[in-house]
Design an enzyme around this catalytic site. Structure first.
Site, PDB file in Angstrom:
ATOM      1  CE  LYS A  34      -0.178  -0.052   5.042  1.00  0.00           C
ATOM      2  NZ  LYS A  34      -0.868  -0.611   6.190  1.00  0.00           N
ATOM      3  CE1 TYR A 257      11.727  31.681   3.574  1.00  0.00           C
ATOM      4  CE2 TYR A 257      11.937  29.405   3.206  1.00  0.00           C
ATOM      5  CZ  TYR A 257      11.730  30.505   2.957  1.00  0.00           C
ATOM      6  OH  TYR A 257      11.369  30.500   1.375  1.00  0.00           O
TER       7      TYR A 257
HETATM    8  C1  LIG Z   1      -0.432  -1.596   6.821  1.00  0.00           C
HETATM    9  C2  LIG Z   1      -0.777  -2.607   7.349  1.00  0.00           C
HETATM   10  C3  LIG Z   1      -0.018  -4.106   7.485  1.00  0.00           C
HETATM   11  C4  LIG Z   1       1.574  -3.724   7.352  1.00  0.00           C
HETATM   12  O1  LIG Z   1       1.853  -3.489   8.651  1.00  0.00           O
HETATM   13  P1  LIG Z   1       3.491  -3.392   9.078  1.00  0.00           P
HETATM   14  O2  LIG Z   1       3.592  -2.793  10.551  1.00  0.00           O
HETATM   15  O3  LIG Z   1       3.875  -2.451   7.997  1.00  0.00           O
HETATM   16  O4  LIG Z   1       4.159  -4.872   8.672  1.00  0.00           O
HETATM   17  C5  LIG Z   1      -0.714  -5.251   7.867  1.00  0.00           C
HETATM   18  N1  LIG Z   1      -2.104  -5.305   7.996  1.00  0.00           N
HETATM   19  C6  LIG Z   1      -2.982  -3.991   7.622  1.00  0.00           C
HETATM   20  C7  LIG Z   1      -4.172  -4.253   7.977  1.00  0.00           C
HETATM   21  C8  LIG Z   1      -2.268  -3.005   7.482  1.00  0.00           C
HETATM   22  O5  LIG Z   1      -2.997  -1.869   7.480  1.00  0.00           O
END
Ligand SMILES: *Cc1c(COP(=O)(O)O)cnc(C)c1O
Length: 367
Positions: A34, A257
């Site tokens: 993702k 800045y």
């Molecule tokens: C993002 C996510 C993961 C992965 O989590 P990590 O800590 O990066 O391994 C697994 N399951 C769900 C539902 C997630 O949203």
């Protein structure tokens, strides 16, 4: 054209992390890709993961899953952040599994009568996604128009091994599986573990583990689980940038800045051609870059496209030289963990927010 900044992605590191995680869990592995594969590139990492032995891909959005399918991914894909009103017909046509976390979503999918592949998401104590208050009513519905492939939940505190809430979530998950079994539904793919649980809690592995951050070679929590190196993980992303300019300045020079920093002595400053538009956190203090075998700390505030580092008075760095913003730390460079701490954040946010202006360079090539 030469880039002013690039994220170099080591595809062999991804493969090595997949092997390590599969060996650690002993069950099937879902590579979580993702959010543009946590900044590493959705399609490239999706295809590389498939090639390197991942059994599933996991994404938040249906759109992400469709992009993976249209680029040739063949292994099962689960999208879990699908709300009512999503294009469930497209999901079905592209052979994408979707998570169901509400009766409204379930009813929309059932109404298509396509025997769509679903994974029931249950809330076992994180109080975020998944069935909670609607659960008892959900169990009374007609499941004949769907194929229940999976049931899953998500840990809130898996990065704190031994924490009581983890045990409570595991027990709740088992009891919700039993609730389904009591109405004759036994999903073949039960999954609960994220990266932290995969690395620390074997009884939570069930049939499949969903690993995100560890796939990219980063630790879910450096304090409780150790860093990448101690876990045997290989950080896949090295971020580097060019020194746009190097200049010699006297003591007392106000930098950037708000003149938030002032040079304490005569020194040489390097202007790095990256800023918060590229994902360099504006609040980062205590991180910096690596050049000529040394760390050069940030001085002053990070701007939109640039930040300034103190190279030291003796530096021989020149404009056009490359600096490492973060890497695996093997040369002494800052890591994504260091940038996370320097920004009151975590490595997840550092890599995921590297912006679209930064080209990703893959080695060895994926395709
Ligand atoms: C993002 C996510 C993961 C992965 O989590 P990590 O800590 O990066 O391994 C697994 N399951 C769900 C539902 C997630 O949203």
């Amino acid at each position: 054209m030469e880039h002013r900044a690039e994220a170099r992605i080591d595809v062999a590191a991804i493969a090595s992390n997949i092997s390590l995680l599969k060996a650690a869990s002993g069950v099937d592995l879902m590579a979580v890709v993702k959010a543009n594969a946590y900044g590493h590139g959705l399609v490239e990492i999706g295809l590389a993961s498939e090639k390197s032995g991942a059994d599933w891909l996991g994404v938040a959005l249906l759109e992400e899953a469709i992009v993976l399918r249209t680029h040739g991914v063949r292994i099962p894909i689960l999208a879990w952040l699908v709300s009512p009103g999503s294009d469930f017909r497209a999901a079905h046509n592209h052979d994408i599994d979707v998570a169901v976390a509400s009766i409204a979503t379930f009813n929309e999918i059932s109404a298509l009568k396509t025997k769509a592949r679903i994974h029931i998401e249950v809330d076992t104590g994180m109080t975020r996604g998944g069935f909670l208050d609607e659960w008892d009513e959900f169990l009374t519905l007609d499941f004949s128009q769907v194929e229940v492939v999976g049931i899953f939940s998500h840990f809130a505190r898996a990065d704190e091994p031994g924490e009581k809430q983890n045990e409570a979530q595991l027990l709740r998950f088992q009891s919700m599986i039993a609730d389904l079994a009591a109405i004759g539904i036994n999903p073949p793919v039960k999954h609960l573990s994220n990266s932290a649980a995969t690395l620390s809690d074997h009884k939570a592995a069930f049939d499949l583990v969903r690993t995100g951050i560890a796939l990219y070679g980063l630790s879910p929590d450096i304090k409780t689980l150790g860093d990448s190196k101690s876990l045997g993980l290989k950080p896949a992303m090295q971020l580097r940038a060019k020194l746009h300019l190097v200049k010699k300045v006297p003591a007392g020079s106000p930098v950037g800045y708000g003149a938030a920093a002032v040079t304490s002595g005569q020194t040489r400053l390097g202007i790095v051609a990256m800023g918060y538009a590229d994902g360099i956190p504006r609040i980062a203090q205590g991180a910096g870059v690596f050049i000529d075998g040394k760390r050069a700390p940030i001085i002053g505030r990070v701007s939109m496209d640039q930040f300034v580092v103190d190279l030291g008075p003796e530096s021989t760095a020149e404009s056009g030289d490359w600096v490492i913003v973060f890497g695996d730390g093997s040369q002494g460079e800052y890591t994504a963990d260091d940038w996370g701490s320097a920004s009151l954040s975590i490595n997840y946010e550092i890599v995921t927010r590297i912006g679209p202006r930064v080209p990703r360079i893959y080695a060895p090539h994926v395709y």
